[in-house]
Design a protein around this motif. Structure first.
Motif, mmCIF file in Angstrom:
data_model
loop_
_atom_site.group_PDB
_atom_site.id
_atom_site.type_symbol
_atom_site.label_atom_id
_atom_site.label_comp_id
_atom_site.label_asym_id
_atom_site.label_seq_id
_atom_site.Cartn_x
_atom_site.Cartn_y
_atom_site.Cartn_z
ATOM 1 N N MET A 53 -18.704 35.914 2.991
ATOM 2 C CA MET A 53 -19.979 35.198 2.957
ATOM 3 C C MET A 53 -20.052 34.162 4.069
ATOM 4 O O MET A 53 -19.083 33.458 4.351
ATOM 5 C CB MET A 53 -20.168 34.523 1.595
ATOM 6 C CG MET A 53 -20.492 35.501 0.487
ATOM 7 S SD MET A 53 -21.080 34.686 -1.021
ATOM 8 C CE MET A 53 -22.725 34.174 -0.487
ATOM 9 N N GLY A 54 -21.217 34.098 4.710
ATOM 10 C CA GLY A 54 -21.428 33.205 5.837
ATOM 11 C C GLY A 54 -21.344 33.903 7.172
ATOM 12 O O GLY A 54 -21.747 33.344 8.194
ATOM 13 N N PRO A 85 -22.718 37.270 8.397
ATOM 14 C CA PRO A 85 -23.478 38.503 8.133
ATOM 15 C C PRO A 85 -23.084 39.633 9.069
ATOM 16 O O PRO A 85 -22.863 39.423 10.267
ATOM 17 C CB PRO A 85 -24.936 38.081 8.375
ATOM 18 C CG PRO A 85 -24.934 36.590 8.340
ATOM 19 C CD PRO A 85 -23.581 36.160 8.820
ATOM 20 N N LYS A 115 -32.722 31.128 -0.812
ATOM 21 C CA LYS A 115 -31.417 31.137 -1.462
ATOM 22 C C LYS A 115 -30.875 29.722 -1.639
ATOM 23 O O LYS A 115 -30.241 29.410 -2.649
ATOM 24 C CB LYS A 115 -30.432 31.977 -0.655
ATOM 25 C CG LYS A 115 -30.816 33.449 -0.574
ATOM 26 C CD LYS A 115 -29.803 34.215 0.249
ATOM 27 C CE LYS A 115 -30.204 35.681 0.359
ATOM 28 N NZ LYS A 115 -29.260 36.456 1.184
ATOM 29 N N LEU A 127 -17.111 37.571 -5.589
ATOM 30 C CA LEU A 127 -17.769 36.279 -5.696
ATOM 31 C C LEU A 127 -17.289 35.500 -6.910
ATOM 32 O O LEU A 127 -17.177 36.041 -8.006
ATOM 33 C CB LEU A 127 -19.289 36.466 -5.811
ATOM 34 C CG LEU A 127 -20.040 37.092 -4.647
ATOM 35 C CD1 LEU A 127 -21.508 37.250 -5.017
ATOM 36 C CD2 LEU A 127 -19.905 36.246 -3.403
ATOM 37 N N TRP A 175 -21.708 41.658 4.402
ATOM 38 C CA TRP A 175 -20.899 40.615 5.013
ATOM 39 C C TRP A 175 -19.760 41.218 5.815
ATOM 40 O O TRP A 175 -19.267 42.303 5.508
ATOM 41 C CB TRP A 175 -20.328 39.692 3.928
ATOM 42 C CG TRP A 175 -21.374 39.042 3.076
ATOM 43 C CD1 TRP A 175 -21.678 39.334 1.774
ATOM 44 C CD2 TRP A 175 -22.278 38.010 3.476
ATOM 45 N NE1 TRP A 175 -22.705 38.551 1.334
ATOM 46 C CE2 TRP A 175 -23.100 37.721 2.353
ATOM 47 C CE3 TRP A 175 -22.488 37.290 4.658
ATOM 48 C CZ2 TRP A 175 -24.089 36.749 2.373
ATOM 49 C CZ3 TRP A 175 -23.475 36.327 4.691
ATOM 50 C CH2 TRP A 175 -24.265 36.061 3.569
ATOM 51 N N SER A 220 -21.298 27.501 7.719
ATOM 52 C CA SER A 220 -22.679 27.947 7.565
ATOM 53 C C SER A 220 -23.535 26.823 7.000
ATOM 54 O O SER A 220 -23.038 25.745 6.669
ATOM 55 C CB SER A 220 -22.735 29.182 6.656
ATOM 56 O OG SER A 220 -22.217 28.880 5.386
ATOM 57 N N SER A 270 -15.340 34.447 -2.524
ATOM 58 C CA SER A 270 -16.418 34.706 -1.578
ATOM 59 C C SER A 270 -16.029 34.450 -0.124
ATOM 60 O O SER A 270 -16.606 35.040 0.786
ATOM 61 C CB SER A 270 -17.649 33.859 -1.935
ATOM 62 O OG SER A 270 -17.327 32.482 -1.960
ATOM 63 N N HIS A 308 -19.304 27.940 2.978
ATOM 64 C CA HIS A 308 -18.698 29.144 3.518
ATOM 65 C C HIS A 308 -18.632 29.064 5.040
ATOM 66 O O HIS A 308 -19.549 28.542 5.672
ATOM 67 C CB HIS A 308 -19.511 30.376 3.108
ATOM 68 C CG HIS A 308 -19.561 30.578 1.630
ATOM 69 N ND1 HIS A 308 -20.619 30.138 0.853
ATOM 70 C CD2 HIS A 308 -18.673 31.150 0.773
ATOM 71 C CE1 HIS A 308 -20.383 30.442 -0.407
ATOM 72 N NE2 HIS A 308 -19.216 31.050 -0.486
ATOM 73 N N TRP A 315 -29.381 27.792 -4.941
ATOM 74 C CA TRP A 315 -28.025 27.224 -4.895
ATOM 75 C C TRP A 315 -28.065 25.749 -5.282
ATOM 76 O O TRP A 315 -27.260 25.287 -6.092
ATOM 77 C CB TRP A 315 -27.474 27.391 -3.477
ATOM 78 C CG TRP A 315 -26.094 26.854 -3.278
ATOM 79 C CD1 TRP A 315 -24.910 27.529 -3.443
ATOM 80 C CD2 TRP A 315 -25.733 25.534 -2.861
ATOM 81 N NE1 TRP A 315 -23.852 26.706 -3.158
ATOM 82 C CE2 TRP A 315 -24.326 25.484 -2.798
ATOM 83 C CE3 TRP A 315 -26.464 24.393 -2.530
ATOM 84 C CZ2 TRP A 315 -23.642 24.334 -2.421
ATOM 85 C CZ3 TRP A 315 -25.776 23.251 -2.158
ATOM 86 C CH2 TRP A 315 -24.387 23.221 -2.103
ATOM 87 N N GLU A 339 -20.326 30.699 -5.232
ATOM 88 C CA GLU A 339 -20.832 32.073 -5.153
ATOM 89 C C GLU A 339 -21.261 32.390 -3.731
ATOM 90 O O GLU A 339 -21.503 31.501 -2.945
ATOM 91 C CB GLU A 339 -22.029 32.243 -6.105
ATOM 92 C CG GLU A 339 -21.627 32.035 -7.572
ATOM 93 C CD GLU A 339 -22.786 32.191 -8.505
ATOM 94 O OE1 GLU A 339 -23.930 32.335 -8.028
ATOM 95 O OE2 GLU A 339 -22.582 32.146 -9.724
ATOM 96 N N TRP A 389 -33.395 29.910 4.783
ATOM 97 C CA TRP A 389 -32.324 30.051 3.796
ATOM 98 C C TRP A 389 -32.415 28.951 2.737
ATOM 99 O O TRP A 389 -32.310 29.211 1.535
ATOM 100 C CB TRP A 389 -30.966 29.993 4.489
ATOM 101 C CG TRP A 389 -29.823 30.266 3.547
ATOM 102 C CD1 TRP A 389 -29.260 31.473 3.256
ATOM 103 C CD2 TRP A 389 -29.119 29.303 2.747
ATOM 104 N NE1 TRP A 389 -28.245 31.327 2.337
ATOM 105 C CE2 TRP A 389 -28.137 30.002 2.014
ATOM 106 C CE3 TRP A 389 -29.219 27.921 2.589
ATOM 107 C CZ2 TRP A 389 -27.267 29.373 1.131
ATOM 108 C CZ3 TRP A 389 -28.349 27.285 1.708
ATOM 109 C CH2 TRP A 389 -27.384 28.005 0.995
#
Length: 270
Positions: free
Chosen positions: A15-16, A18, A220, A46, A24, A166, A10, A171, A224, A270, A216
């Protein structure tokens, strides 16, 4: 034209960081801007481990005949119940060897310690840090054997700066991805490769606001955290408890296979 093919998990996927237009962006795309007439193929997936990179990503990479290729993998391998650093290194070695045989210049990375990124207490951090060190030792052997352009992110003082990560602390954010791109560009320059302008290290997108980060975490981030709560956290607690019961000399001599339940969970990044 410079064809760059990036393999990994990832972090390489981006990722992290955008993309304003969706999806991404990531360090691979930032690095591509610093290569002459670039053609980028990002094959990262991922949750990939080194064996997945070799099995699933390498065949496609070889068909593309890259000028520059990257193999950045290993963090997911440290979070598996069947932890095998030698196996991780062997899969990485076969991947690097095949890419080099195809004529590619290969970029590799000595990975940062995820325990430091998570900000774990010392008792939980030690077992995970030890695993990351074992994987990095194998990756260092691969880099030395094949002469890859190897960035030591684990010892780079900028790696662990909070501003480069992030909200999930796992990430890189845009600034962090640009840091990776710049470090790899510097290695290519030192090796005498033809390059375009160095990637800009400064972010072009506004950083997420506290509201964005809170949103976030509420969506998400909650999922997580729940995944980590049912796999990684009990797993680290087990290793920490095991370490507390064993004399340090005996612990260091023990194999990781002895320290993990046979039916243990297998958390993934992920």
């Amino acid at each position: 034209m410079t064809r760059i093919v990036t393999l990994g998990d990832s972090i390489t996927l981006g990722m992290g960081d955008p993309d304003p237009s969706g999806g991404w962006r990531g360090w691979a795309r930032h690095l591509a801007t610093g290569l002459p007439d670039p053609e980028l193929h990002n094959l990262a997936v991922l949750g990939a481990q080194a064996k997945h990179v070799e099995r699933d990503q390498l065949p496609a990479a070889l068909q593309l005949r890259p000028d520059v290729a990257s193999v950045v993998v290993g963090i997911n391998d440290t979070l598996r119940a069947g932890f095998d650093p030698v196996g991780t290194g062997q899969a990485a070695a076969r991947t690097v060897a095949a890419l080099q045989a195809g004529g590619a210049t290969v970029l590799t990375m000595r990975l940062p310690d995820p325990a430091r990124m998570f900000g774990l207490p010392a008792g939980l951090a030690r077992p995970l840090s030890r695993r990351m060190h074992a994987v990095n030792t194998e990756l260092d052997k691969v880099a030395a054997r094949y002469g890859t352009l190897h960035w030591d992110a684990a010892r780079d003082p900028e790696t662990y700066e909070r501003r480069n990560w992030s909200v999930d602390r796992l990430h890189p954010n845009e600034r962090g991805h640009r840091l990776i791109a710049c470090r790899f560009w510097d290695h290519l320059e030192a090796a005498g490769h033809e390059l375009a302008a160095r990637p800009d290290p400064a972010p072009t997108s506004p950083p997420p606001t506290r509201r964005d980060e809170a949103l976030w975490m509420a969506t998400k981030g909650t999922r997580w955290f729940l995944r980590r709560s049912i796999d990684l956290i009990p797993y680290l607690l087990f290793m920490a408890a095991r370490e507390a019961l064993i004399h340090p000399k005996d612990w260091l001599a023990a194999t990781d296979a002895e320290l993990i339940p046979a039916e243990g969970a297998e958390p993934a990044i992920e």
